[in-house]
Design a protein around this motif. Structure first.
Motif, PDB file in Angstrom:
ATOM      1  N   VAL A 189       0.861  -1.179   0.000  1.00  0.00           N
ATOM      2  CA  VAL A 189       0.000   0.000   0.000  1.00  0.00           C
ATOM      3  C   VAL A 189       0.896   1.227   0.000  1.00  0.00           C
ATOM      4  O   VAL A 189       1.661   1.449   0.945  1.00  0.00           O
ATOM      5  CB  VAL A 189      -0.942  -0.002   1.226  1.00  0.00           C
ATOM      6  N   THR A 190       0.831   1.992  -1.095  1.00  0.00           N
ATOM      7  CA  THR A 190       1.734   3.132  -1.257  1.00  0.00           C
ATOM      8  C   THR A 190       0.945   4.420  -1.452  1.00  0.00           C
ATOM      9  O   THR A 190      -0.227   4.412  -1.834  1.00  0.00           O
ATOM     10  CB  THR A 190       2.662   2.946  -2.477  1.00  0.00           C
ATOM     11  N   ALA A 191       1.597   5.523  -1.158  1.00  0.00           N
ATOM     12  CA  ALA A 191       1.061   6.857  -1.429  1.00  0.00           C
ATOM     13  C   ALA A 191       2.263   7.772  -1.576  1.00  0.00           C
ATOM     14  O   ALA A 191       3.254   7.630  -0.845  1.00  0.00           O
ATOM     15  CB  ALA A 191       0.167   7.328  -0.280  1.00  0.00           C
ATOM     16  N   ASP A 192       2.179   8.697  -2.521  1.00  0.00           N
ATOM     17  CA  ASP A 192       3.303   9.620  -2.756  1.00  0.00           C
ATOM     18  C   ASP A 192       4.621   8.875  -2.951  1.00  0.00           C
ATOM     19  O   ASP A 192       5.653   9.240  -2.368  1.00  0.00           O
ATOM     20  CB  ASP A 192       3.441  10.619  -1.589  1.00  0.00           C
ATOM     21  N   ASP A 193       4.592   7.795  -3.750  1.00  0.00           N
ATOM     22  CA  ASP A 193       5.824   7.092  -4.116  1.00  0.00           C
ATOM     23  C   ASP A 193       6.508   6.367  -2.972  1.00  0.00           C
ATOM     24  O   ASP A 193       7.687   6.039  -3.069  1.00  0.00           O
ATOM     25  CB  ASP A 193       6.838   8.055  -4.748  1.00  0.00           C
ATOM     26  N   ARG A 194       5.814   6.121  -1.898  1.00  0.00           N
ATOM     27  CA  ARG A 194       6.422   5.344  -0.815  1.00  0.00           C
ATOM     28  C   ARG A 194       5.343   4.546  -0.096  1.00  0.00           C
ATOM     29  O   ARG A 194       4.150   4.807  -0.272  1.00  0.00           O
ATOM     30  CB  ARG A 194       7.180   6.253   0.149  1.00  0.00           C
ATOM     31  N   LEU A 195       5.780   3.551   0.669  1.00  0.00           N
ATOM     32  CA  LEU A 195       4.834   2.785   1.472  1.00  0.00           C
ATOM     33  C   LEU A 195       4.204   3.727   2.506  1.00  0.00           C
ATOM     34  O   LEU A 195       4.851   4.660   2.993  1.00  0.00           O
ATOM     35  CB  LEU A 195       5.546   1.629   2.165  1.00  0.00           C
ATOM     36  N   VAL A 196       2.933   3.470   2.821  1.00  0.00           N
ATOM     37  CA  VAL A 196       2.229   4.366   3.748  1.00  0.00           C
ATOM     38  C   VAL A 196       2.761   4.171   5.170  1.00  0.00           C
ATOM     39  O   VAL A 196       3.332   3.120   5.496  1.00  0.00           O
ATOM     40  CB  VAL A 196       0.706   4.108   3.719  1.00  0.00           C
ATOM     41  N   PRO A 197       2.593   5.183   6.034  1.00  0.00           N
ATOM     42  CA  PRO A 197       3.006   5.021   7.436  1.00  0.00           C
ATOM     43  C   PRO A 197       2.361   3.779   8.058  1.00  0.00           C
ATOM     44  O   PRO A 197       1.190   3.500   7.807  1.00  0.00           O
ATOM     45  CB  PRO A 197       2.496   6.307   8.108  1.00  0.00           C
ATOM     46  N   ARG A 198       3.124   3.035   8.841  1.00  0.00           N
ATOM     47  CA  ARG A 198       2.672   1.785   9.450  1.00  0.00           C
ATOM     48  C   ARG A 198       2.058   0.855   8.399  1.00  0.00           C
ATOM     49  O   ARG A 198       0.986   0.276   8.586  1.00  0.00           O
ATOM     50  CB  ARG A 198       1.710   2.049  10.610  1.00  0.00           C
ATOM     51  N   PHE A 199       2.788   0.718   7.271  1.00  0.00           N
ATOM     52  CA  PHE A 199       2.288  -0.085   6.142  1.00  0.00           C
ATOM     53  C   PHE A 199       2.034  -1.522   6.548  1.00  0.00           C
ATOM     54  O   PHE A 199       1.221  -2.219   5.934  1.00  0.00           O
ATOM     55  CB  PHE A 199       3.278  -0.023   4.961  1.00  0.00           C
ATOM     56  N   TRP A 200       2.702  -2.003   7.577  1.00  0.00           N
ATOM     57  CA  TRP A 200       2.530  -3.379   8.022  1.00  0.00           C
ATOM     58  C   TRP A 200       1.161  -3.601   8.660  1.00  0.00           C
ATOM     59  O   TRP A 200       0.783  -4.735   8.911  1.00  0.00           O
ATOM     60  CB  TRP A 200       3.646  -3.760   8.988  1.00  0.00           C
ATOM     61  N   GLU A 201       0.429  -2.541   8.963  1.00  0.00           N
ATOM     62  CA  GLU A 201      -0.931  -2.673   9.498  1.00  0.00           C
ATOM     63  C   GLU A 201      -1.982  -2.283   8.457  1.00  0.00           C
ATOM     64  O   GLU A 201      -3.178  -2.325   8.746  1.00  0.00           O
ATOM     65  CB  GLU A 201      -1.098  -1.787  10.738  1.00  0.00           C
ATOM     66  N   ALA A 202      -1.570  -1.906   7.258  1.00  0.00           N
ATOM     67  CA  ALA A 202      -2.514  -1.427   6.244  1.00  0.00           C
ATOM     68  C   ALA A 202      -3.430  -2.567   5.799  1.00  0.00           C
ATOM     69  O   ALA A 202      -3.006  -3.725   5.729  1.00  0.00           O
ATOM     70  CB  ALA A 202      -1.750  -0.865   5.053  1.00  0.00           C
ATOM     71  N   PRO A 203      -4.711  -2.274   5.503  1.00  0.00           N
ATOM     72  CA  PRO A 203      -5.618  -3.316   5.015  1.00  0.00           C
ATOM     73  C   PRO A 203      -5.058  -4.024   3.787  1.00  0.00           C
ATOM     74  O   PRO A 203      -4.472  -3.393   2.911  1.00  0.00           O
ATOM     75  CB  PRO A 203      -6.881  -2.524   4.650  1.00  0.00           C
ATOM     76  N   GLN A 204      -5.210  -5.356   3.790  1.00  0.00           N
ATOM     77  CA  GLN A 204      -4.734  -6.190   2.692  1.00  0.00           C
ATOM     78  C   GLN A 204      -5.978  -6.766   2.016  1.00  0.00           C
ATOM     79  O   GLN A 204      -6.535  -7.762   2.471  1.00  0.00           O
ATOM     80  CB  GLN A 204      -3.844  -7.309   3.247  1.00  0.00           C
ATOM     81  N   PRO A 205      -6.455  -6.130   0.942  1.00  0.00           N
ATOM     82  CA  PRO A 205      -7.710  -6.558   0.308  1.00  0.00           C
ATOM     83  C   PRO A 205      -7.695  -8.053   0.004  1.00  0.00           C
ATOM     84  O   PRO A 205      -6.652  -8.550  -0.442  1.00  0.00           O
ATOM     85  CB  PRO A 205      -7.734  -5.746  -0.999  1.00  0.00           C
ATOM     86  N   PRO A 206      -8.784  -8.802   0.261  1.00  0.00           N
ATOM     87  CA  PRO A 206     -10.107  -8.282   0.669  1.00  0.00           C
ATOM     88  C   PRO A 206     -10.251  -8.091   2.172  1.00  0.00           C
ATOM     89  O   PRO A 206     -11.368  -7.851   2.638  1.00  0.00           O
ATOM     90  CB  PRO A 206     -11.028  -9.406   0.195  1.00  0.00           C
ATOM     91  N   PHE A 207      -9.158  -8.171   2.934  1.00  0.00           N
ATOM     92  CA  PHE A 207      -9.279  -8.106   4.390  1.00  0.00           C
ATOM     93  C   PHE A 207      -9.245  -6.651   4.881  1.00  0.00           C
ATOM     94  O   PHE A 207      -8.590  -5.806   4.266  1.00  0.00           O
ATOM     95  CB  PHE A 207      -8.146  -8.899   5.052  1.00  0.00           C
ATOM     96  N   GLY A 262      11.044   7.300   4.049  1.00  0.00           N
ATOM     97  CA  GLY A 262      11.744   7.928   2.935  1.00  0.00           C
ATOM     98  C   GLY A 262      12.964   7.181   2.444  1.00  0.00           C
ATOM     99  O   GLY A 262      13.524   7.519   1.403  1.00  0.00           O
ATOM    100  N   VAL A 263      13.410   6.164   3.181  1.00  0.00           N
ATOM    101  CA  VAL A 263      14.631   5.429   2.820  1.00  0.00           C
ATOM    102  C   VAL A 263      14.271   4.253   1.902  1.00  0.00           C
ATOM    103  O   VAL A 263      13.235   3.602   2.079  1.00  0.00           O
ATOM    104  CB  VAL A 263      15.338   4.920   4.102  1.00  0.00           C
ATOM    105  N   GLU A 264      15.143   3.978   0.914  1.00  0.00           N
ATOM    106  CA  GLU A 264      14.932   2.853   0.003  1.00  0.00           C
ATOM    107  C   GLU A 264      15.068   1.536   0.777  1.00  0.00           C
ATOM    108  O   GLU A 264      16.052   1.336   1.487  1.00  0.00           O
ATOM    109  CB  GLU A 264      15.983   2.918  -1.117  1.00  0.00           C
ATOM    110  N   MET A 265      14.086   0.631   0.625  1.00  0.00           N
ATOM    111  CA  MET A 265      14.123  -0.651   1.318  1.00  0.00           C
ATOM    112  C   MET A 265      15.216  -1.539   0.714  1.00  0.00           C
ATOM    113  O   MET A 265      15.516  -1.454  -0.477  1.00  0.00           O
ATOM    114  CB  MET A 265      12.775  -1.361   1.191  1.00  0.00           C
TER     115      MET A 265
END
Ligand SMILES: [Zn+2]
Ligand SMILES: [Zn+2]
Length: 234
Positions: A89-107, A173-176
């Motif tokens: 889940v990304t926004a503005d060219d990066r993963l969203v804050p706390r991306f590890w908790e972001a909804p994972q469709p269809p969940f 902001g850092v490259e993974m």
């Protein structure tokens, strides 16, 4: 490009092939499939959006010469009841804050968590209940562009992409950076009588992310222990 067609930027990186033992573990070990998870102070056993504790698939101490992450404790959790591919889940060219908790469709939330912890000292009193506890060891190797260690279960070295390489920028902001690869169709044995994983091919094993090839990319800035994204390809 150089004359042999390889990218100029390619350079061998220290890596370790992951080997799984066959004798069941009967006491905590820092390197294990299943087993007794180790947590830093204040870090709790991750829970799925459904409220259940996620299953511990494997954990290990990363050798000191692994780029960026040497010395950290890697642990991979995934819910036994919710099973799908991971969705960045990304926004503005990066993963969203706390991306590890972001909804994972269809969940409506996340069913996975990967932790890189600095100094987990004491194991949990009870082991992971579903995944069978087995010893895990690391064997050093040097990746080459031709293999033979391409799509192996490994930490460090170079990602062997099944398709085009994928790159992500962390929310900070850092490259993974690549830290671990789990081969397509890898099975983790489970104890008799535990819940059967949805979409599993067998009753006596669990898979990660529908059995996709998994590439763990982590934040070199270590902005959060959970700042690790599991890229899926097949
Ligand atoms: Zn769940
Ligand atoms: Zn970060």
């Amino acid at each position: 490009m150089s004359e042999d067609g390889l990218g100029e930027e390619w350079a061998p990186a220290p890596g370790y092939e992951i080997e799984i033992g066959t004798e069941p573990l009967e006491r905590p070990a820092r390197n294990s499939v299943g087993g007794w998870p180790y947590f830093d102070d204040g870090q709790e056993w991750p829970r799925c959006f459904c409220g259940e504790r996620m299953a511990l698939f494997f954990q290990l101490d990363l050798p000191d010469d692994i780029e960026f992450f040497g010395g950290e404790h890697l642990s991979v959790f995934h819910c036994a009841h919710h099973h799908d591919a991971a969705d960045p889940v990304t926004a503005d060219d990066r993963l969203v804050p706390r991306f590890w908790e972001a909804p994972q469709p269809p969940f409506p939330g996340s069913f996975w968590r990967v932790l890189l912890q600095r100094d987990p000292g004491v194991p949990e009193a009870e082991p992971e209940p579903a995944v069978r506890a087995l010893p895990l060891s690391l064997r050093p190797f040097v990746d080459t562009p031709e293999g033979p260690f391409g799509a192996h279960f490994k930490v460090g070295g170079t990602a062997s992409w099944a398709q085009y390489p994928e790159y992500y920028r962390c929310a900070c902001g850092v490259e993974m950076a690549f830290v671990c690869q789990i081969p397509e169709g890898w099975e983790f044995g489970v104890r008799p009588g535990v819940p059967v994983q949805p979409y599993s091919v067998r009753d006596d094993a669990y898979a990660l992310f529908l059995g996709n090839e998994v590439y763990l990319l982590a934040c070199p800035a270590r902005c959060d222990p959970a700042a690790v994204f599991p890229v899926n390809q097949h």
